[in-house]
Scaffold this active site. Structure first.
Site, PDB file in Angstrom:
ATOM      1  N   GLU A   1      -7.497 -16.215  13.061  1.00 11.32           N
ATOM      2  CA  GLU A   1      -7.718 -14.795  13.395  1.00 11.32           C
ATOM      3  C   GLU A   1      -7.166 -13.925  12.287  1.00 11.32           C
ATOM      4  O   GLU A   1      -6.272 -14.335  11.555  1.00 11.32           O
ATOM      5  CB  GLU A   1      -6.956 -14.428  14.674  1.00 11.32           C
TER       6      GLU A   1
ATOM      7  N   LYS B   1      -4.802 -11.148  10.846  1.00 12.83           N
ATOM      8  CA  LYS B   1      -3.500 -10.615  11.234  1.00 12.83           C
ATOM      9  C   LYS B   1      -3.514  -9.123  10.927  1.00 12.83           C
ATOM     10  O   LYS B   1      -3.413  -8.709   9.765  1.00 12.83           O
ATOM     11  CB  LYS B   1      -2.372 -11.318  10.474  1.00 12.83           C
TER      12      LYS B   1
ATOM     13  N   ASP C   1      -2.458  -5.295  10.662  1.00 14.47           N
ATOM     14  CA  ASP C   1      -1.193  -4.686  10.279  1.00 14.47           C
ATOM     15  C   ASP C   1      -0.986  -3.406  11.086  1.00 14.47           C
ATOM     16  O   ASP C   1      -1.384  -2.325  10.691  1.00 14.47           O
ATOM     17  CB  ASP C   1      -1.221  -4.376   8.782  1.00 14.47           C
TER      18      ASP C   1
ATOM     19  N   TYR D   1      -5.182  -9.967  21.145  1.00 15.48           N
ATOM     20  CA  TYR D   1      -5.224 -11.311  20.563  1.00 15.48           C
ATOM     21  C   TYR D   1      -4.572 -12.379  21.437  1.00 15.48           C
ATOM     22  O   TYR D   1      -4.448 -13.523  21.011  1.00 15.48           O
ATOM     23  CB  TYR D   1      -4.604 -11.325  19.169  1.00 15.48           C
TER      24      TYR D   1
ATOM     25  N   LYS E   1       0.553 -15.412   5.167  1.00 14.82           N
ATOM     26  CA  LYS E   1       0.660 -14.068   4.615  1.00 14.82           C
ATOM     27  C   LYS E   1      -0.264 -13.911   3.408  1.00 14.82           C
ATOM     28  O   LYS E   1      -0.461 -14.840   2.644  1.00 14.82           O
ATOM     29  CB  LYS E   1       2.109 -13.807   4.168  1.00 14.82           C
TER      30      LYS E   1
ATOM     31  N   CYS F   1      -0.344  27.320 -15.606  1.00 17.67           N
ATOM     32  CA  CYS F   1      -1.409  26.362 -15.303  1.00 17.67           C
ATOM     33  C   CYS F   1      -1.663  25.493 -16.536  1.00 17.67           C
ATOM     34  O   CYS F   1      -1.849  26.020 -17.631  1.00 17.67           O
ATOM     35  CB  CYS F   1      -2.678  27.122 -14.914  1.00 17.67           C
TER      36      CYS F   1
ATOM     37  N   CYS G   1      -5.336  26.621 -17.983  1.00 18.50           N
ATOM     38  CA  CYS G   1      -5.700  27.937 -18.522  1.00 18.50           C
ATOM     39  C   CYS G   1      -4.473  28.777 -18.874  1.00 18.50           C
ATOM     40  O   CYS G   1      -4.605  29.898 -19.336  1.00 18.50           O
ATOM     41  CB  CYS G   1      -6.591  28.691 -17.539  1.00 18.50           C
TER      42      CYS G   1
ATOM     43  N   CYS H   1      -3.084  27.947  -9.150  1.00 22.91           N
ATOM     44  CA  CYS H   1      -3.570  28.796 -10.241  1.00 22.91           C
ATOM     45  C   CYS H   1      -4.667  29.692  -9.671  1.00 22.91           C
ATOM     46  O   CYS H   1      -5.527  29.238  -8.935  1.00 22.91           O
ATOM     47  CB  CYS H   1      -4.139  27.929 -11.354  1.00 22.91           C
TER      48      CYS H   1
ATOM     49  N   CYS I   1      -9.956  29.803 -15.553  1.00 20.56           N
ATOM     50  CA  CYS I   1      -9.458  28.433 -15.474  1.00 20.56           C
ATOM     51  C   CYS I   1     -10.631  27.449 -15.462  1.00 20.56           C
ATOM     52  O   CYS I   1     -11.434  27.452 -14.531  1.00 20.56           O
ATOM     53  CB  CYS I   1      -8.609  28.247 -14.220  1.00 20.56           C
TER      54      CYS I   1
HETATM   55  S1  IVH Z   1      -0.100 -13.888  17.728  1.00 19.11           S
HETATM   56  C1  IVH Z   1       3.151 -16.085  19.766  1.00 19.11           C
HETATM   57  N1  IVH Z   1      -2.236 -12.886  16.578  1.00 19.11           N
HETATM   58  O1  IVH Z   1       1.857 -10.315  13.932  1.00 19.11           O
HETATM   59  C2  IVH Z   1       2.048 -15.311  19.174  1.00 19.11           C
HETATM   60  N2  IVH Z   1      -0.165 -11.832  16.177  1.00 19.11           N
HETATM   61  O2  IVH Z   1       4.679 -11.916  13.408  1.00 19.11           O
HETATM   62  C3  IVH Z   1       2.491 -14.119  18.477  1.00 19.11           C
HETATM   63  N3  IVH Z   1      -0.300  -9.850  14.775  1.00 19.11           N
HETATM   64  O3  IVH Z   1       4.162  -9.384  16.358  1.00 19.11           O
HETATM   65  C4  IVH Z   1       1.486 -13.217  17.974  1.00 19.11           C
HETATM   66  N4  IVH Z   1      -2.454  -9.888  14.436  1.00 19.11           N
HETATM   67  O4  IVH Z   1       2.163  -7.878  16.012  1.00 19.11           O
HETATM   68  C5  IVH Z   1      -0.914 -12.778  16.744  1.00 19.11           C
HETATM   69  N5  IVH Z   1      -4.217 -12.090  15.639  1.00 19.11           N
HETATM   70  C6  IVH Z   1      -2.898 -11.984  15.814  1.00 19.11           C
HETATM   71  C7  IVH Z   1      -2.156 -10.946  15.216  1.00 19.11           C
HETATM   72  C8  IVH Z   1      -0.771 -10.901  15.428  1.00 19.11           C
HETATM   73  C9  IVH Z   1      -1.348  -9.239  14.179  1.00 19.11           C
HETATM   74  C10 IVH Z   1       1.115  -9.397  14.650  1.00 19.11           C
HETATM   75  C11 IVH Z   1       1.806  -9.227  15.968  1.00 19.11           C
HETATM   76  C12 IVH Z   1       3.046 -10.070  15.916  1.00 19.11           C
HETATM   77  C13 IVH Z   1       3.164 -10.400  14.460  1.00 19.11           C
HETATM   78  C14 IVH Z   1       3.640 -11.818  14.289  1.00 19.11           C
END
Ligand code: IVH
Length: 678
Positions: free
Chosen positions: A121, A123, A125, A232, A321, A415, A418, A433, A438
């Site tokens: 999936e 992740k 932010d 999720y 990551k 400025c 000009c 300005c 200008c």
């Molecule tokens: S699973 C035990 N799935 O990432 C399962 N987390 O460090 C825990 N996050 O605090 C989370 N997308 O805020 C999961 N598809 C995803 C995610 C996700 C973002 C974030 C979530 C969690 C942190 C994990």
């Protein structure tokens, strides 16, 4: 609207229930399935209908009504919210090796050599939240907190359109769902631009903006932020769980929750996962939202249970990551940019640095308040982040790395384009300005000057202005009046007829009343209305130039900020040079709106129908010259309606209200007659 505290009639309750059902249906299609069946306008209409019913019968307003998204009253502080099951965090993997080790550990724990099926999936932010539903109704929203206890942010979560307040039936008795609240990039950029325009400090990235929005004690503020959610996982479910994680995501989607299934992939074995990681990394730049990695989860829920968890992290999942979007570099210089409207903003020139695959050599500094807040100097080592905005941001200054050779960043006094004197008005975050000469502002200035509400030079569109600039034929608005027919022949696609037309239109605009010229000059804060106000008070352009700050603020409708801006505009020697040229070139610099008499003082006139002897504008000017008021619509306050041929609704309204109706002759006679009397 009259409120009705009595019992709600059955038929009304039924209408309300049907309407709620319908709204729920369309909201789910829109948010969970990304497949709307009706337009936003049609949805709004249904929504308005619901609001009307609830206003008439407040008893109908339940907590799950879509009307509850506007935001409840502010709180003093958030209450603690204990999670049904701990909200764990994830272990991190930084390379392929880490992923292979993760797979090995799992196989060892399960004592198997079989390939494991994983779900990959994105992740997101943002900020993790847990949503609780009782019998399908949203009852609580909480932050992660320390994993055991979070903060109760129910009222804030309720304002997020993508969070269903009611699940699609058949809903389970109890459900706690987990997801990430975030902001899409476009919405984030628009919001930041609005904040900058309003003089507010913008957010560094969508995650900070999301966290800040969710922690507002006033839910009405959260309601204005463009938040969304993606779910999720399941924290707790009272009924039987599906067999795989993928199926549980589908179940959530079918309950009306927003889930990203499109970017979720089943991978067989860890090598497939690694392939998936590369794919997602490639997709990162094209996504409408920020992701900071990929989450890998064992797909079978039975295996998940068997694997269990360590103290803070599950054994069945890991976060891979993505490369960081922050890097260190040196601030080499600060250049000043003059925007199209004269705003002077600082831009950082950086020693080029590679930030997750992109070479960065510039960063936004936004304004001088931001420079002060960051305590930044030229030569400093800084941390830059590519996050959300198109141009990267400086997020931190490493002051410990200073060696004493760093230089202060000074706010400019002139400025850079000009050399007009500039200064920062009160309440503004950047100096501006106002130079008529200008170059940075020339295109916008010409567009504004020639526009309909200003000098109204017919045919002078974008294409012509671009060519005038390309051929360097104009350097300020006065140069327009020095153009000759032959100049236009140097343009692409320009014939004799069009050139003649343009010259004629330019010449004709010289007769435009002074207020149009004043508006056209683009003095900051002076729109069409204030231009008129100035022309009523001063008899000429020269008189305006000489007006003191005190004289200006004495005029009703002109405050200190506007007076300062007018003063500053007219005290610029560059601007005065252009104004003298305009005068010599024969533009109207005397005010026709300045009363030459007060024979119509206190009388309000409205003009309508097609007039033969004078235009509507001329008629209005005649009234104003005599101290009268010209208005666009007939009301009880109207004294006279001057009606030409084919006068329509205004005439009937005037008749209804008993307003005196004059034809053109009678109007002119009225002016004459009054003129005759002392
Ligand atoms: S699973 C035990 N799935 O990432 C399962 N987390 O460090 C825990 N996050 O605090 C989370 N997308 O805020 C999961 N598809 C995803 C995610 C996700 C973002 C974030 C979530 C969690 C942190 C994990």
């Amino acid at each position: 609207m009259a409120k009705n505290d009595d019992k709600v009639p059955d038929s009304v309750a039924q209408d309300h229930a049907e309407l709620s059902q319908l709204l729920h249906h369309h909201s789910t299609l829109y948010h969970a399935f990304d497949r709307p069946e009706i337009s936003d306008a049609a949805y709004d209409q249904l929504f308005q209908k619901l609001l009307t019913l609830e206003m008439q019968y407040p008893a109908l307003t339940g907590p799950e009504s879509p009307s509850q998204r506007v935001g409840a009253d502010p709180l003093d502080k958030f209450s603690p919210a204990r999670h049904a099951r701990a909200m764990l965090s994830l272990e991190n993997a930084f390379n392929d090796e880490d992923l292979r080790n993760f797979d090995q550990r799992i196989k060892r724990f399960l004592s198997t050599d079989d390939e494991i099926e994983y779900l990959c999936e994105m992740k997101l932010d943002g900020v993790a939240v847990a949503l609780t539903y009782h019998n399908g109704t949203f009852v609580r929203g909480a932050t992660r907190g320390d994993g055991i206890t979070g903060e109760d942010i129910t009222e804030n979560i309720r304002t997020i359109g993508a969070v269903p307040l009611r699940l699609t039936d058949p809903a389970p008795a109890e459900l706690e769902v987990r997801g990430e609240v975030y902001m899409e990039l476009d919405a984030f950029r628009t919001m930041n631009k609005q904040r900058r325009d309003a003089g507010e400090v913008d957010f560094a990235n969508p995650r900070n903006a999301t966290a800040g929005s969710l922690r507002q004690l006033d839910p009405r503020l959260t309601a204005r932020r463009p938040l969304t959610i993606s779910c999720y996982g399941i924290g707790h479910l009272s009924s039987e769980l599906p067999t795989t994680h993928r199926k549980s995501l589908e179940m959530l989607r079918d309950l009306g929750l927003r889930v990203n299934l499109t970017d979720t992939h089943v991978a067989r074995g860890i090598e497939d996962v690694i392939h998936c990681y590369q794919m997602m990394l490639g997709k990162r730049e094209t996504l409408p939202f920020e992701i900071d990695g990929m989450v890998v989860k064992v797909n079978s829920l039975e295996l998940q249970r068997e694997l269990g968890e360590k103290s803070r992290t599950p054994r069945w999942a890991i976060a891979c990551k993505f490369p960081s979007r922050q890097e260190q570099t040196i601030l080499e210089d600060v250049v000043l940019q003059v925007g199209r409207t004269g705003a002077i903003t600082p831009v950082a020139r950086l020693r080029p640095v590679n930030v997750s695959g992109v070479t960065v050599s510039r960063a936004s500094l936004h304004n001088w308040d931001e420079i002060k807040r960051l305590d930044i100097m030229i030569g400093d080592t800084v941390v830059v982040e590519r996050a959300g905005d198109v141009i990267p941001d400086i997020v931190q200054v490493l002051t410990a790395k200073r060696n004493g050779s760093e230089k202060e960043i000074k706010e400019p006094a002139t400025c850079p384009q000009c050399h007009s004197v500039v200064s920062r008005a009160e309440g503004e975050v950047v100096p501006r300005c106002q130079g008529l000469r200008c170059p940075a502002q020339l295109k916008e200035a010409l567009k504004h000057f020639t526009s309909k509400s200003a000098m109204n030079i017919d045919g002078m569109g974008d294409r012509i202005i671009d060519q005038l600039l390309r051929l360097k034929l104009v350097a300020n608005v006065a140069d327009l009046y020095k153009l000759k027919k032959e100049d236009f022949f140097r343009f692409e696609r320009m014939g004799e007829i069009l050139a003649d037309k343009l010259i004629l239109a330019i010449q004709k605009s010289k007769e435009a009343p002074l207020e149009r010229l004043i508006f056209g000059l683009g003095v900051r804060h002076v729109g069409t209305h204030l231009a008129k106000v100035l022309c009523r008070h001063f008899e000429s352009l020269r008189a305006m130039e000489q007006a003191t700050f005190e004289e200006l603020v004495a005029i009703h409708e002109i405050g200190p900020q506007v007076a300062q801006s007018i003063n500053r505009f007219f005290s610029d020697p560059n601007n005065l040079t252009v104004l003298r040229q305009l005068e010599q070139l024969g533009l109207t610099t005397r005010s026709s709106a300045h009363p030459t008499g007060n024979r119509l003082a206190g009388k309000t006139f409205v003009f309508t129908g097609s007039l033969q002897k004078f235009t509507r504008n001329e008629g209005q000017a005649l009234v104003e010259q005599q101290g009268g008021r010209a208005s666009g619509s007939v009301s009880k306050k109207t004294d006279y309606l001057v009606a030409g041929a084919n006068a329509g609704s205004k005439q009937s309204k005037a008749e209804e209200l008993g307003v005196t109706i004059l034809d053109e002759e009678e109007f002119l006679a009225l002016l004459d007659e009054k003129e005759a009397s002392p």
